[in-house]
Write an enzyme that holds these catalytic residues in place. Structure first.
Site, PDB file in Angstrom:
ATOM      1  N   ASP A  25       0.831  -1.203   0.000  1.00 54.36           N
ATOM      2  CA  ASP A  25       0.000   0.000   0.000  1.00 54.36           C
ATOM      3  C   ASP A  25       0.871   1.260   0.000  1.00 54.36           C
ATOM      4  OD1 ASP A  25      -2.267   1.499   0.024  1.00 54.36           O
ATOM      5  OD2 ASP A  25      -2.817   1.060   2.093  1.00 54.36           O
TER       6      ASP A  25
ATOM      7  N   HIS B  91       2.811   3.593  -9.041  1.00 56.22           N
ATOM      8  CA  HIS B  91       2.607   2.157  -9.292  1.00 56.22           C
ATOM      9  C   HIS B  91       3.833   1.556  -9.980  1.00 56.22           C
ATOM     10  CE1 HIS B  91      -1.349   2.312  -7.727  1.00 56.22           C
ATOM     11  NE2 HIS B  91      -1.880   3.011  -8.720  1.00 56.22           N
TER      12      HIS B  91
ATOM     13  N   LEU C  51      11.355 -20.547  -5.045  1.00 52.39           N
ATOM     14  CA  LEU C  51      10.409 -19.626  -4.400  1.00 52.39           C
ATOM     15  C   LEU C  51       9.132 -19.593  -5.229  1.00 52.39           C
ATOM     16  CD1 LEU C  51       9.843 -17.098  -2.481  1.00 52.39           C
ATOM     17  CD2 LEU C  51      10.922 -15.703  -4.241  1.00 52.39           C
TER      18      LEU C  51
HETATM   19  C1  FPP Z   1      -1.715   0.442  -3.396  1.00 50.07           C
HETATM   20  O1  FPP Z   1      -1.296   1.736  -3.643  1.00 50.07           O
HETATM   21  C2  FPP Z   1      -1.287  -0.535  -4.369  1.00 50.07           C
HETATM   22  C3  FPP Z   1      -2.102  -1.124  -5.323  1.00 50.07           C
HETATM   23  C4  FPP Z   1      -3.471  -0.755  -5.619  1.00 50.07           C
HETATM   24  C5  FPP Z   1      -1.670  -2.258  -6.112  1.00 50.07           C
HETATM   25  C6  FPP Z   1      -0.230  -2.593  -6.116  1.00 50.07           C
HETATM   26  C7  FPP Z   1       0.303  -2.461  -7.480  1.00 50.07           C
HETATM   27  C8  FPP Z   1       1.603  -2.432  -7.810  1.00 50.07           C
HETATM   28  C9  FPP Z   1       2.683  -2.608  -6.805  1.00 50.07           C
HETATM   29  C10 FPP Z   1       2.037  -2.160  -9.195  1.00 50.07           C
HETATM   30  C11 FPP Z   1       1.765  -3.187 -10.225  1.00 50.07           C
HETATM   31  C12 FPP Z   1       1.663  -4.579  -9.786  1.00 50.07           C
HETATM   32  C13 FPP Z   1       2.362  -5.616 -10.307  1.00 50.07           C
HETATM   33  C14 FPP Z   1       2.139  -7.010  -9.826  1.00 50.07           C
HETATM   34  C15 FPP Z   1       3.376  -5.400 -11.339  1.00 50.07           C
HETATM   35  P1  FPP Z   1      -2.414   2.862  -3.599  1.00 50.07           P
HETATM   36  O2  FPP Z   1      -2.674   3.295  -4.987  1.00 50.07           O
HETATM   37  O3  FPP Z   1      -3.608   2.351  -2.858  1.00 50.07           O
HETATM   38  O4  FPP Z   1      -1.671   3.962  -2.767  1.00 50.07           O
HETATM   39  P2  FPP Z   1      -2.364   5.102  -1.905  1.00 50.07           P
HETATM   40  O5  FPP Z   1      -3.146   4.422  -0.814  1.00 50.07           O
HETATM   41  O6  FPP Z   1      -1.190   5.863  -1.396  1.00 50.07           O
HETATM   42  O7  FPP Z   1      -3.220   5.882  -2.847  1.00 50.07           O
END
Ligand code: FPP
Length: 251
Positions: A32, A49, A143
């Site tokens: 997150d 992201h 893994l």
């Molecule tokens: C939360 O950040 C994260 C996500 C919604 C998804 C995680 C995605 C990635 C790490 C990138 C792509 C994934 C892969 C598998 C390549 P948020 O947008 O909720 O952050 P915020 O709470 O600060 O807005």
């Protein structure tokens, strides 16, 4: 534990604190804070992201050196579809690119890909890439890199119940062990450690059944900043815990 050759001075000190006899087999991560990471830098959420995808690569390398057997990352939840259409499409494209770029690396590093969640709603181009990566890495065994995609813990349980009903399983034969076999994670051990970054203290519908006895680790660090040292801090914290699984721990 002996540090990897690439580790700098500070990182080495953390590696040396790790007890190699008490490594969690399965680490699950709620990644997150990508959006906030980007906002702090005046960048678009998309850049956040992208940085988040990079942090996954790093987590896999740390896990390999630690000897963790399974890493599960929450990449897209059943609730994430309500994000703006553009952001959803970027997340899907990032996932596609990530798998395309990582396929070779996963093969070289002996990492097996696994995906949990309802893939039927994912775009065709993503599903094709997933299939290729699953096939190419299926025999790997250093893994398991398990990605939760269009995953929800409640949906996982409801889905399991449906399958049990459809198969006409006799109610008297249903045990916790049998039920586990009907979940998306049927092939995987339950997580020993659940990490959530960015300071939120919630489990957000992630692996609800499977985390019954997991140790929970929350950190304020935003996911793109979750580097090797942060992973080692989580493991060191885990190693200080006394896991009782409902027993007394001999007290
Ligand atoms: C939360 O950040 C994260 C996500 C919604 C998804 C995680 C995605 C990635 C790490 C990138 C792509 C994934 C892969 C598998 C390549 P948020 O947008 O909720 O952050 P915020 O709470 O600060 O807005």
């Amino acid at each position: 534990m002996k540090p990897p050759l690439s580790a700098g001075k500070i990182e080495r000190e953390y590696w040396e604190k790790i007890d190699e006899k008490n490594i969690p087999s399965h680490v699950a991560i709620i990644m997150d804070g990508n959006g906030r990471w980007a906002k702090k830098r005046g960048l678009s959420r998309i850049k956040g992201h992208k940085a988040g995808a990079k942090a996954i690569e790093n987590a896999l390398d740390s896990a390999l050196h630690l000897g963790v057997k399974v890493i599960t990352v929450y990449a897209f939840s059943t609730e994430n579809w309500i994000r703006p259409e553009y952001e959803v499409s970027v997340l899907m494209t990032l996932l596609f690119q990530f798998l395309k770029l990582q396929r070779k690396k996963l093969r070289e590093k002996n990492i097996k890909l696994s995906v949990i969640g309802d893939r039927s709603k994912l775009p065709e181009f993503v599903n094709r890439e997933i299939e290729k990566a699953l096939e190419e890495t299926r025999k790997n065994n250093a893994l398991v890199f398990n990605i939760a995609l269009n995953y929800g813990g409640r949906a996982d349980i409801v889905n399991g119940v449906k399958k049990i009903v459809e198969e006409g399983i006799d109610a008297s034969t249903i045990t916790e062990e049998l039920f586990s076999k009907y979940l998306y994670t049927s092939e995987l051990p339950d997580p020993d450690l659940l990490i959530r970054t960015s300071g939120e203290l919630r489990v957000s519908n992630f692996l609800l059944w499977q985390i019954a006895y997991s140790e929970l680790y929350f950190t304020d660090v935003l996911w793109p900043d979750f580097d090797t040292i942060e992973m080692l801090k989580a493991i060191i914290d885990y190693q200080k815990r006394e896991r009782r699984f409902g027993g007394t721990g001999g007290i």
